[in-house]
Motif scaffolding. Sequence first.
Motif, PDB file in Angstrom:
ATOM      1  N   LEU A  46      43.199 -26.572 -14.427  1.00  0.00           N
ATOM      2  CA  LEU A  46      44.581 -25.842 -14.293  1.00  0.00           C
ATOM      3  C   LEU A  46      45.370 -26.472 -13.151  1.00  0.00           C
ATOM      4  CD1 LEU A  46      46.911 -24.073 -15.384  1.00  0.00           C
ATOM      5  CD2 LEU A  46      45.616 -21.980 -14.575  1.00  0.00           C
ATOM      6  N   LEU A  47      44.833 -26.186 -11.855  1.00  0.00           N
ATOM      7  CA  LEU A  47      45.415 -26.424 -10.724  1.00  0.00           C
ATOM      8  C   LEU A  47      45.898 -27.980 -10.839  1.00  0.00           C
ATOM      9  CD1 LEU A  47      46.711 -25.852  -7.999  1.00  0.00           C
ATOM     10  CD2 LEU A  47      44.216 -26.064  -7.165  1.00  0.00           C
ATOM     11  N   LEU A  48      45.085 -28.964 -10.983  1.00  0.00           N
ATOM     12  CA  LEU A  48      45.053 -30.279 -11.127  1.00  0.00           C
ATOM     13  C   LEU A  48      46.268 -30.602 -11.973  1.00  0.00           C
ATOM     14  CD1 LEU A  48      44.628 -33.032 -10.391  1.00  0.00           C
ATOM     15  CD2 LEU A  48      42.749 -33.159 -12.078  1.00  0.00           C
ATOM     16  N   THR A  49      46.365 -30.012 -13.302  1.00  0.00           N
ATOM     17  CA  THR A  49      47.514 -30.266 -14.247  1.00  0.00           C
ATOM     18  C   THR A  49      48.823 -29.803 -13.880  1.00  0.00           C
ATOM     19  OG1 THR A  49      46.009 -30.001 -15.998  1.00  0.00           O
ATOM     20  CG2 THR A  49      48.167 -29.784 -16.554  1.00  0.00           C
ATOM     21  N   TYR A  50      48.842 -28.776 -13.167  1.00  0.00           N
ATOM     22  CA  TYR A  50      50.127 -28.235 -12.411  1.00  0.00           C
ATOM     23  C   TYR A  50      50.587 -29.287 -11.274  1.00  0.00           C
ATOM     24  CZ  TYR A  50      53.565 -25.131 -10.053  1.00  0.00           C
ATOM     25  OH  TYR A  50      54.559 -24.762  -9.560  1.00  0.00           O
ATOM     26  N   LEU A  51      49.589 -29.545 -10.439  1.00  0.00           N
ATOM     27  CA  LEU A  51      50.227 -30.474  -9.401  1.00  0.00           C
ATOM     28  C   LEU A  51      50.743 -32.058 -10.166  1.00  0.00           C
ATOM     29  CD1 LEU A  51      47.252 -30.262  -6.857  1.00  0.00           C
ATOM     30  CD2 LEU A  51      49.480 -29.596  -6.641  1.00  0.00           C
ATOM     31  N   CYS A  52      49.878 -32.276 -10.989  1.00  0.00           N
ATOM     32  CA  CYS A  52      50.467 -33.721 -11.600  1.00  0.00           C
ATOM     33  C   CYS A  52      51.535 -33.623 -12.398  1.00  0.00           C
ATOM     34  CB  CYS A  52      49.254 -34.100 -12.828  1.00  0.00           C
ATOM     35  SG  CYS A  52      47.575 -34.888 -12.047  1.00  0.00           S
ATOM     36  N   SER A  53      52.028 -32.328 -13.105  1.00  0.00           N
ATOM     37  CA  SER A  53      53.250 -31.932 -13.553  1.00  0.00           C
ATOM     38  C   SER A  53      54.157 -32.322 -12.776  1.00  0.00           C
ATOM     39  CB  SER A  53      53.188 -30.739 -14.183  1.00  0.00           C
ATOM     40  OG  SER A  53      53.252 -29.639 -13.375  1.00  0.00           O
ATOM     41  N   ALA A  54      54.016 -31.761 -11.504  1.00  0.00           N
ATOM     42  CA  ALA A  54      54.982 -31.851 -10.215  1.00  0.00           C
ATOM     43  C   ALA A  54      55.341 -33.218  -9.888  1.00  0.00           C
ATOM     44  CB  ALA A  54      54.737 -30.928  -8.986  1.00  0.00           C
ATOM     45  N   ILE A  55      54.361 -34.140 -10.131  1.00  0.00           N
ATOM     46  CA  ILE A  55      54.602 -35.688  -9.838  1.00  0.00           C
ATOM     47  C   ILE A  55      55.407 -36.076 -11.061  1.00  0.00           C
ATOM     48  CG2 ILE A  55      53.351 -37.681  -9.489  1.00  0.00           C
ATOM     49  CD1 ILE A  55      53.103 -36.265  -7.008  1.00  0.00           C
ATOM     50  N   ASP A  60      60.633 -38.097 -13.877  1.00  0.00           N
ATOM     51  CA  ASP A  60      61.551 -37.897 -14.532  1.00  0.00           C
ATOM     52  C   ASP A  60      63.112 -37.858 -13.988  1.00  0.00           C
ATOM     53  OD1 ASP A  60      59.466 -37.756 -16.704  1.00  0.00           O
ATOM     54  OD2 ASP A  60      59.575 -35.849 -16.931  1.00  0.00           O
ATOM     55  N   ILE A  61      63.042 -37.337 -12.709  1.00  0.00           N
ATOM     56  CA  ILE A  61      64.219 -37.330 -12.061  1.00  0.00           C
ATOM     57  C   ILE A  61      64.467 -38.633 -11.988  1.00  0.00           C
ATOM     58  CG2 ILE A  61      65.439 -36.485  -9.994  1.00  0.00           C
ATOM     59  CD1 ILE A  61      63.686 -34.006 -10.019  1.00  0.00           C
ATOM     60  N   ILE A  62      63.670 -39.339 -11.181  1.00  0.00           N
ATOM     61  CA  ILE A  62      64.021 -40.930 -10.716  1.00  0.00           C
ATOM     62  C   ILE A  62      64.417 -41.629 -11.994  1.00  0.00           C
ATOM     63  CG2 ILE A  62      62.869 -42.956  -9.705  1.00  0.00           C
ATOM     64  CD1 ILE A  62      63.549 -40.693  -7.629  1.00  0.00           C
ATOM     65  N   SER A 190      64.999 -55.403  -1.220  1.00  0.00           N
ATOM     66  CA  SER A 190      66.176 -55.446  -1.651  1.00  0.00           C
ATOM     67  C   SER A 190      66.685 -55.307  -3.205  1.00  0.00           C
ATOM     68  CB  SER A 190      66.949 -56.437  -0.584  1.00  0.00           C
ATOM     69  OG  SER A 190      66.522 -57.491  -0.885  1.00  0.00           O
ATOM     70  N   ALA A 191      65.623 -55.613  -3.884  1.00  0.00           N
ATOM     71  CA  ALA A 191      65.959 -55.900  -5.257  1.00  0.00           C
ATOM     72  C   ALA A 191      66.062 -54.507  -5.998  1.00  0.00           C
ATOM     73  CB  ALA A 191      64.724 -56.601  -5.881  1.00  0.00           C
ATOM     74  N   TYR A 192      66.597 -54.752  -7.228  1.00  0.00           N
ATOM     75  CA  TYR A 192      67.020 -53.536  -7.886  1.00  0.00           C
ATOM     76  C   TYR A 192      65.819 -53.228  -8.646  1.00  0.00           C
ATOM     77  CZ  TYR A 192      71.788 -53.411  -6.611  1.00  0.00           C
ATOM     78  OH  TYR A 192      72.856 -53.473  -5.745  1.00  0.00           O
ATOM     79  N   SER A 193      65.533 -51.776  -8.572  1.00  0.00           N
ATOM     80  CA  SER A 193      64.428 -51.132  -9.471  1.00  0.00           C
ATOM     81  C   SER A 193      64.411 -51.194 -10.866  1.00  0.00           C
ATOM     82  CB  SER A 193      64.251 -49.813  -9.174  1.00  0.00           C
ATOM     83  OG  SER A 193      65.382 -49.091  -9.749  1.00  0.00           O
ATOM     84  N   CYS A 194      63.247 -51.382 -11.195  1.00  0.00           N
ATOM     85  CA  CYS A 194      63.057 -51.608 -13.008  1.00  0.00           C
ATOM     86  C   CYS A 194      62.597 -50.258 -13.687  1.00  0.00           C
ATOM     87  CB  CYS A 194      61.926 -52.793 -13.338  1.00  0.00           C
ATOM     88  SG  CYS A 194      61.695 -53.022 -15.101  1.00  0.00           S
ATOM     89  N   PRO A 195      63.620 -49.437 -13.993  1.00  0.00           N
ATOM     90  CA  PRO A 195      63.008 -47.942 -14.554  1.00  0.00           C
ATOM     91  C   PRO A 195      61.674 -48.108 -15.530  1.00  0.00           C
ATOM     92  CG  PRO A 195      65.391 -48.401 -14.618  1.00  0.00           C
ATOM     93  CD  PRO A 195      64.763 -49.606 -14.411  1.00  0.00           C
ATOM     94  N   THR A 196      61.587 -49.190 -16.241  1.00  0.00           N
ATOM     95  CA  THR A 196      60.656 -49.219 -17.218  1.00  0.00           C
ATOM     96  C   THR A 196      59.189 -49.120 -16.382  1.00  0.00           C
ATOM     97  OG1 THR A 196      60.459 -51.446 -17.265  1.00  0.00           O
ATOM     98  CG2 THR A 196      61.904 -50.333 -18.892  1.00  0.00           C
ATOM     99  N   VAL A 197      59.014 -49.730 -15.229  1.00  0.00           N
ATOM    100  CA  VAL A 197      57.752 -49.769 -14.522  1.00  0.00           C
ATOM    101  C   VAL A 197      57.402 -48.122 -14.550  1.00  0.00           C
ATOM    102  CG1 VAL A 197      56.605 -49.858 -12.472  1.00  0.00           C
ATOM    103  CG2 VAL A 197      58.234 -51.507 -13.271  1.00  0.00           C
ATOM    104  N   ILE A 198      58.367 -47.112 -13.855  1.00  0.00           N
ATOM    105  CA  ILE A 198      57.975 -45.672 -13.826  1.00  0.00           C
ATOM    106  C   ILE A 198      57.866 -45.271 -15.461  1.00  0.00           C
ATOM    107  CG2 ILE A 198      58.988 -43.520 -13.091  1.00  0.00           C
ATOM    108  CD1 ILE A 198      60.622 -44.997 -11.269  1.00  0.00           C
ATOM    109  N   ASN A 199      58.483 -45.582 -16.300  1.00  0.00           N
ATOM    110  CA  ASN A 199      58.619 -45.197 -17.694  1.00  0.00           C
ATOM    111  C   ASN A 199      57.286 -45.197 -18.264  1.00  0.00           C
ATOM    112  OD1 ASN A 199      61.206 -44.244 -17.086  1.00  0.00           O
ATOM    113  ND2 ASN A 199      62.071 -45.685 -18.739  1.00  0.00           N
ATOM    114  N   GLU A 200      56.470 -46.534 -18.068  1.00  0.00           N
ATOM    115  CA  GLU A 200      55.534 -46.821 -18.519  1.00  0.00           C
ATOM    116  C   GLU A 200      53.934 -46.058 -18.327  1.00  0.00           C
ATOM    117  OE1 GLU A 200      55.401 -50.915 -18.326  1.00  0.00           O
ATOM    118  OE2 GLU A 200      57.123 -51.396 -19.680  1.00  0.00           O
ATOM    119  N   TYR A 201      54.140 -45.385 -17.117  1.00  0.00           N
ATOM    120  CA  TYR A 201      53.009 -44.804 -16.794  1.00  0.00           C
ATOM    121  C   TYR A 201      52.561 -43.582 -17.583  1.00  0.00           C
ATOM    122  CZ  TYR A 201      49.462 -42.638 -14.017  1.00  0.00           C
ATOM    123  OH  TYR A 201      48.104 -41.879 -13.823  1.00  0.00           O
TER     124      TYR A 201
END
Length: 208
Positions: A46-55, A60-62, A190-201
Amino acid sequence: QKLLGEALVKLLRERPFSKISVRDITQTADVAYSTFFRNFDSKEELLLTYLCSAIFEVRDIIRRTPEVTVADQARETMRLLFLQVKEQAHIYQTIFQTPSAQPVLIAFRGEMVNMNKQMVAAMPNLPASAVPHTLLIEGTMGQLLSMIEWWLAEGCKTAVSEMVDYYEVMILRPFYHLLGGEKYFQQRLSAYSCPTVINEYNSSFHKD
């Protein structure tokens, strides 16, 4: 699951993790004892799940952030992470200071390592590295957790903005330099980020 997580957080403000039982959690959450074990095998899970949800909350904000450079995206991610650590200091202190919660810390680190492995795998035109990517990522996550542990030990007195600056100097820039060399380091930050990299995890602990 949300009620159980909130109950654990509430109890951690009142007593050590080792003094909290599953029954304490279910009574505080006002749910049946059997409900807990339909969702989790232990209070550690339960504690691990809570911590992961914070990540994932940070992720999701990013994900909704307008297009920015990789460097700016990394700094904003760390700013949000350090803010969460400060706001939930008692939770993070639990995983660093409680012997029975050490498996949670190990699993949490594993989640962060896996997320970064997938992000590195998705990076374009990545040259050969003198350091194996897995070793580099493992070391980087170890440094980040050590930084968080140090910050907690000093009572989070150092400003979040300063912690982000320390992260960039100590971790972010050396990471990209070792990952692909000087030229790639300059181009990538200096490159622009690729949101899909974050989305796919995807994580086994992420519950949509």
